[in-house]
Write a protein that holds these residues in place. Structure first.
Motif, PDB file in Angstrom:
ATOM      1  N   ILE A 135       0.826  -1.231   0.000  1.00 26.77           N
ATOM      2  CA  ILE A 135       0.000   0.000   0.000  1.00 26.77           C
ATOM      3  C   ILE A 135       0.853   1.271   0.000  1.00 26.77           C
ATOM      4  CG2 ILE A 135      -2.105  -0.980   1.010  1.00 26.77           C
ATOM      5  CD1 ILE A 135      -1.012   0.100   3.759  1.00 26.77           C
ATOM      6  N   PRO A 176       1.771   5.010  -0.755  1.00 21.97           N
ATOM      7  CA  PRO A 176       0.903   6.145  -1.099  1.00 21.97           C
ATOM      8  C   PRO A 176       1.177   6.728  -2.484  1.00 21.97           C
ATOM      9  CG  PRO A 176       1.892   6.413   1.065  1.00 21.97           C
ATOM     10  CD  PRO A 176       2.616   5.293   0.401  1.00 21.97           C
ATOM     11  N   GLN A 213      -0.916   7.280 -14.074  1.00 22.61           N
ATOM     12  CA  GLN A 213      -2.006   6.289 -14.074  1.00 22.61           C
ATOM     13  C   GLN A 213      -1.462   4.870 -14.248  1.00 22.61           C
ATOM     14  OE1 GLN A 213      -5.211   6.713 -13.335  1.00 22.61           O
ATOM     15  NE2 GLN A 213      -4.663   8.829 -12.886  1.00 22.61           N
ATOM     16  N   ARG A 216      -0.422  -5.557  -5.454  1.00 26.79           N
ATOM     17  CA  ARG A 216      -0.879  -5.520  -4.059  1.00 26.79           C
ATOM     18  C   ARG A 216      -1.180  -6.917  -3.508  1.00 26.79           C
ATOM     19  NH1 ARG A 216      -5.914  -1.829  -2.775  1.00 26.79           N
ATOM     20  NH2 ARG A 216      -4.398  -0.221  -3.312  1.00 26.79           N
ATOM     21  N   VAL A 243      -0.732   4.517   5.395  1.00 26.04           N
ATOM     22  CA  VAL A 243      -2.188   4.714   5.255  1.00 26.04           C
ATOM     23  C   VAL A 243      -2.546   6.195   5.395  1.00 26.04           C
ATOM     24  CG1 VAL A 243      -4.435   4.206   6.294  1.00 26.04           C
ATOM     25  CG2 VAL A 243      -2.772   2.364   5.963  1.00 26.04           C
ATOM     26  N   ASN A 288      -0.946   8.677   4.548  1.00 18.45           N
ATOM     27  CA  ASN A 288      -0.561   9.450   3.353  1.00 18.45           C
ATOM     28  C   ASN A 288      -1.256   8.959   2.082  1.00 18.45           C
ATOM     29  OD1 ASN A 288       1.723  11.524   3.945  1.00 18.45           O
ATOM     30  ND2 ASN A 288       2.108   9.754   5.257  1.00 18.45           N
ATOM     31  N   GLY A 289      -2.291   8.152   2.263  1.00 21.08           N
ATOM     32  CA  GLY A 289      -3.059   7.721   1.090  1.00 21.08           C
ATOM     33  C   GLY A 289      -2.708   6.327   0.606  1.00 21.08           C
ATOM     34  N   GLY A 290      -1.961   5.579   1.391  1.00 19.32           N
ATOM     35  CA  GLY A 290      -1.659   4.181   1.026  1.00 19.32           C
ATOM     36  C   GLY A 290      -2.947   3.389   0.885  1.00 19.32           C
ATOM     37  N   GLY A 291      -3.019   2.560  -0.119  1.00 21.45           N
ATOM     38  CA  GLY A 291      -4.244   1.782  -0.357  1.00 21.45           C
ATOM     39  C   GLY A 291      -5.188   2.489  -1.311  1.00 21.45           C
ATOM     40  N   GLU A 292      -4.964   3.804  -1.495  1.00 20.35           N
ATOM     41  CA  GLU A 292      -5.829   4.535  -2.442  1.00 20.35           C
ATOM     42  C   GLU A 292      -5.067   4.932  -3.701  1.00 20.35           C
ATOM     43  OE1 GLU A 292      -7.209   7.769  -0.106  1.00 20.35           O
ATOM     44  OE2 GLU A 292      -8.153   6.440   1.341  1.00 20.35           O
ATOM     45  N   PHE A 293      -3.859   4.420  -3.822  1.00 22.89           N
ATOM     46  CA  PHE A 293      -3.033   4.745  -5.002  1.00 22.89           C
ATOM     47  C   PHE A 293      -3.445   3.792  -6.132  1.00 22.89           C
ATOM     48  CE2 PHE A 293       1.210   4.625  -7.222  1.00 22.89           C
ATOM     49  CZ  PHE A 293       1.171   5.930  -7.655  1.00 22.89           C
ATOM     50  N   GLU A 294      -4.557   4.122  -6.745  1.00 24.69           N
ATOM     51  CA  GLU A 294      -5.152   3.253  -7.763  1.00 24.69           C
ATOM     52  C   GLU A 294      -5.466   4.076  -9.009  1.00 24.69           C
ATOM     53  OE1 GLU A 294      -8.562   1.471  -5.983  1.00 24.69           O
ATOM     54  OE2 GLU A 294      -7.357  -0.017  -4.925  1.00 24.69           O
ATOM     55  N   PRO A 295      -5.639   3.415 -10.142  1.00 21.72           N
ATOM     56  CA  PRO A 295      -5.968   4.189 -11.349  1.00 21.72           C
ATOM     57  C   PRO A 295      -7.329   4.879 -11.235  1.00 21.72           C
ATOM     58  CG  PRO A 295      -5.890   1.825 -11.828  1.00 21.72           C
ATOM     59  CD  PRO A 295      -5.469   2.005 -10.418  1.00 21.72           C
TER      60      PRO A 295
END
Lengths: 466, 203
Positions: free
Chosen positions: A289, A291, A430, A440, B26, B28-35
């Motif tokens: 995960i 950032p 992206q 992940r 988390v 700092n946005g870990g887990g939300e770094f998605e396309p």
């Protein structure tokens, strides 16, 4: 000459165990140079670990019927010859066969060197040097391989091993031959220093199941850390092998820091191993995960993994060999457990992350289309960008695409170039997001393997009465 | 210090380390770094054309039209764009949805006042047309009000969209000249038909 025997053998043991993962950062170059498929290239790693894992115990059994120094020298010579063969391999099939031969020589080298270390340094120090050389080799392998690939070529990884191994052949032949028959604990960090009692010669002990199983699970988890991380850095985040090598050097540095830390805290050995497994699991979960795609976000997770590696592998190897005879055979079991663990890790993780990378293509493509449609470019330039990107995506199917060449081919008005540069940055971002997301699950599976190793350590066992 | 205490201390230190690292990731946005996720095509979005004149109008219509078509087909506009970019035969559903989406876009632009009057487009249209110079000059002499009352932009566009062979248009997406020719032909036909209708109504 005698003073160089130990260091030369230690370097050779480190090289053999570093070879387990040394080519990880070179895989993309090997893939391109030998025109191989991703599946074939994975076998460059798998074949070596499989043969080394399966060959370690038979090699140790062979030591009982031959002169250890002769068998070790033969092993080192085979390893050196096969390393040279790997460097000159002109097809992926030849490279895989050469890697198998290299692993056969490596198996003889590793278990034979243990006997020679014990002859040179005595039981406790000899086993300690053998374990430490193995840990350093395992941890430093990807770093060294990446640096050599970046600075010279993937072939250099194999070429540089040859002179060390060639020098180690006379060193092995010149080693002492008296091998103590006691089996005692090595000197892992924080372990008590009192001499262990002697055990009668010729006695055979059963392999230490729990310690070897834990080693296998930790090795599978460490495969996730080293193999997946370098792939993410090179293929997903588009860093050079050299940058990736420098980044993953955090793992061996942290592994070296584990020993003094353990000496400071002096936890019981079982707790030390359990804590090590937990740190590996935590590091892998954190790698799952990040950032952003900034390298800094991998530093602290890698430090956790490195600390875990330093706390577990030497301690578990020591426990698996402690008070067990024949020493070389139990050393063979630990090598077998570690490298078959790597194979299991690769067997579990490779299909997961390749499938996830495949699944990541659609959301990545949609994100790219969304940004291109809304880009502040003239309509005809948007169409030109879309066509160039389409060609790039088709050419690089199955990989995380590099968009820079597509943008380099565009013929844009000077006024449009800042917007195109911003678009390229957004699109690359992206793709980094999609690649990170695709890795992940694999990192989390690796964390699960490390937690399973921790459970094996913590499960209470029946004490054997002497 | 006993082994148990040292063990507990080591375990607590490890737990703190892991919690700290995971917490920082988390936070700092870990887990939300998605396309980027595609937006709902049925939710109206503001579209800003980068081009001016007829090209800008076409750009707005296409962007809004793809939204409308994707909404009708129950897919994202990104998915529809990717599908339309692939070579191969278009389904009737895709063509019908695209035509309806483009016509919806005309209605929406007319309603929110972003559709320019035809007089604003006449000069540019004449520049690119193959009419003889005398006719072009005559049309340019007409007052804007006359042009606007004779030619309604929404009417011309709707007729042009009906006339367009969208299958052929999609097949020629990579050929800019062919694309422009098809659109020009459809618009010319639409202008003629619109004028003819106006004349019929006057008579």
């Amino acid at each position: 000459m005698r003073r160089t025997v130990g260091p030369l053998l230690a370097v050779t043991v480190a090289l053999v165990l570093a070879d387990s993962a040394v080519v990880t950062l070179a895989l993309p170059d090997i893939l391109r140079h030998l025109d191989a498929s991703v599946g074939q290239v994975a076998w460059v790693l798998i074949a070596y670990n499989l043969v080394l894992g399966l060959g370690a115990v038979p090699a140790a059994m062979g030591l009982a019927r031959a002169q250890p120094r002769v068998l070790t020298a033969v092993g080192i010579a085979v390893f050196a010859g096969a390393s040279a063969w790997c460097a000159f391999a002109d097809s992926i099939e030849v490279l895989i066969v050469a890697r198998c031969v290299q692993a056969v020589g490596g198996a003889l080298t590793v278990v034979g060197s243990l006997e020679l270390f014990v002859s040179e340094y005595g039981e406790r120090r000899g086993v300690g040097v053998w374990v430490t050389a193995g840990v350093v080799g395992t941890a430093a392998g990807p770093f060294a391989g990446g640096l050599l690939t970046e600075l010279i070529s993937w072939q250099a990884i194999f070429v540089v091993q040859v002179p060390f191994a060639v020098l180690a052949v006379p060193a092995a032949l010149g080693a002492r031959t008296t091998v103590p028959t006691t089996a005692t604990a090595p000197a892992p960090a924080g372990a008590p220093t009192a001499e262990e009692p002697a055990v009668a010669p010729r006695k055979r002990h059963r392999p230490a199941l729990a310690a070897n199983l834990t080693l296998a699970l930790v090795s599978a988890a460490l495969t996730a850390a080293l193999f997946l991380l370098v792939l993410l850095l090179v293929e997903g985040w588009r860093h050079s092998p050299g940058t990736a090598a420098l980044t993953v050097s955090v793992v061996p540095v942290a592994a070296l820091a584990a020993a003094p830390l353990a000496r400071l805290l002096r936890p019981p050995p079982q707790v030390e191993v359990a804590v090590g497994c937990f740190l590996v699991a935590g590091g892998l979960a954190a790698l799952a995960i990040p950032p952003s795609a900034h390298l800094a976000w991998t530093i602290a997770p890698q430090a956790l993994v490195g600390l875990g590696l330093g706390l577990t592998v030497d301690q578990l190897t020591a426990r698996a060999m402690e008070m067990r005879l024949p020493r070389a055979e139990h050393a063979g079991w630990t090598i077998g457990a570690r490298h078959l663990g790597v194979v299991v890790g690769l067997a579990i993780l490779t299909p997961v992350f390749t499938a996830d990378l495949q699944d990541a293509q659609e959301p990545a493509q949609e994100a790219v289309v969304s940004i291109v449609l809304d880009a502040p470019l003239q309509p005809q330039d948007k169409i030109a960008v879309a066509e160039a990107l389409g060609a790039a995506l088709t050419d690089q199917e199955g990989q995380v695409p590099d968009l820079a060449p597509a943008f380099a081919t565009l013929d844009l008005e000077p006024s449009e170039r800042p917007a195109a540069a911003a678009l390229e940055r957004d699109l690359t971002g992206q793709l980094e997001r999609a690649a990170t997301r695709a890795f992940r699950d694999s990192f989390l599976i690796g964390a699960g393997l490390a937690l399973a190793a921790m459970l094996v350590v913590l499960v209470p066992r029946r004490r054997r009465v002497a | 210090m006993t082994g148990r205490v040292r063990g507990a201390g080591t375990a607590a230190a490890a737990a703190l380390l892991v919690a700290g690292v995971l917490g920082v990731q988390v936070a700092n946005g870990g887990g939300e770094f998605e396309p980027l996720r595609p937006a709902d095509a049925c939710v109206e979005r503001d579209v800003t054309a980068q081009a001016d004149g007829i090209e800008g109008l076409t750009e707005s219509l296409v962007l809004l039209g793809i939204d409308g078509a994707a909404c009708r087909l129950d897919v994202s506009r990104e998915r529809l764009t990717l599908d339309l970019a692939q070579p191969g035969e278009r389904t009737d559903a895709e063509i019908d949805a695209l035509r309806a989406g483009l016509k919806d876009a005309v209605v929406r632009m007319e309603e929110d006042g972003t559709l320019p009057p035809s007089s604003e487009l006449v000069d540019e249209a004449l520049d690119s047309s193959d009419l003889n110079g005398f006719v072009k000059g005559a049309i340019r002499l007409l007052p804007d009000s006359a042009i606007d009352s004779a030619l309604k932009t929404d009417d011309v566009l709707t007729r042009a969209i009906d006339d367009l062979d969208l299958r052929e248009l999609l097949a020629d997406l990579g050929d800019g000249d062919e694309l422009n020719q098809q659109i020009e032909d459809a618009v010319t036909e639409a202008v003629k038909a619109s004028l003819a209708d106006r004349l019929r109504n006057l008579v």
